[in-house]
Design an enzyme around this catalytic site. Sequence first.
Site, PDB file in Angstrom:
ATOM      1  N   HIS A 280      42.769  40.436  36.450  1.00 10.65           N
ATOM      2  CA  HIS A 280      41.719  40.910  35.541  1.00 10.65           C
ATOM      3  C   HIS A 280      40.623  39.864  35.391  1.00 10.65           C
ATOM      4  CE1 HIS A 280      39.707  42.478  31.973  1.00 10.65           C
ATOM      5  NE2 HIS A 280      40.254  43.637  32.277  1.00 10.65           N
TER       6      HIS A 280
ATOM      7  N   GLU B 170      37.373  47.735  38.536  1.00 13.46           N
ATOM      8  CA  GLU B 170      36.725  47.467  37.253  1.00 13.46           C
ATOM      9  C   GLU B 170      35.510  46.568  37.484  1.00 13.46           C
ATOM     10  OE1 GLU B 170      39.845  47.748  33.696  1.00 13.46           O
ATOM     11  OE2 GLU B 170      39.838  45.803  34.675  1.00 13.46           O
TER      12      GLU B 170
END
Length: 259
Positions: free
Chosen positions: A102, A174
């Site tokens: 992430h 993302e």
Amino acid sequence: MSSRKLTLGVSLKMYFGYQQTLDWCQKIHEIAEQHPLASLPSARLFVLPAFPTLAPVVQRFAQSPVHVGAQDLHWTDNGAFTGEVSGTMLHEMGCRYVEIGHAERRRYFGETDEHFALKTAAAWRNGLTPVLCVGEEQRGSTQQAIDTCQAQLAAALNLAQKQQLTGDLVLAYEPQWAIGSTEPAPTAYISEVCQALKQHLPTQAGVREGRIIYGGSAGPGLLSQLGDAVDGLFLGRFAHDPAAFNAIMDEAFTLSSQA
């Protein structure tokens, strides 16, 4: 019924307290138990709560179609690593997924592609499915985004491939500039990037089953707009309301019926 792959995942990050997490999971459990989407063989549902809640959350979803995962893991299986949690322990306690790569791990903790390669190998070594996050830092052309994501994917799989490890993989696209914003990236932009990643993922050695999901301010209506470009969504704050998660499940089930 359609065999289209559909995956909905939720990361709770560090938003909820302990009891709040358990209360939320109880509501999600009740929704999933009665929702027709959860009965589809090709559907996957998972939640990633904070570490202190993992044991009771795994227990809560033990007889449920919802799987549980962790938001991180260490790259070794045991040893003197204060504050860390191994994939061995996560698998033993019943976790099925683990989030890797992430943007917040890069930004706040200095993690690099090398760390993510070590962690991806550790996940597969311990029978966990990585939820591997990829995405460009700044918005540019879709081709630039595709090139960035493919490079991040190659870097993350590098060690696992050298060790001849195999496993399932959820690739979460993302775009970093869309994380936490009020709106997701433009639909056409997401679609073009995800279509390219969807075609590219099966060519990667070691990946048994790959799925592409979109995260980054994902919400209602987006799954329908993206169509076959994605296999699902990676939800954040929107899913804090269980009713909102239920609405996304409704949307996903409708799509499965139309495919």
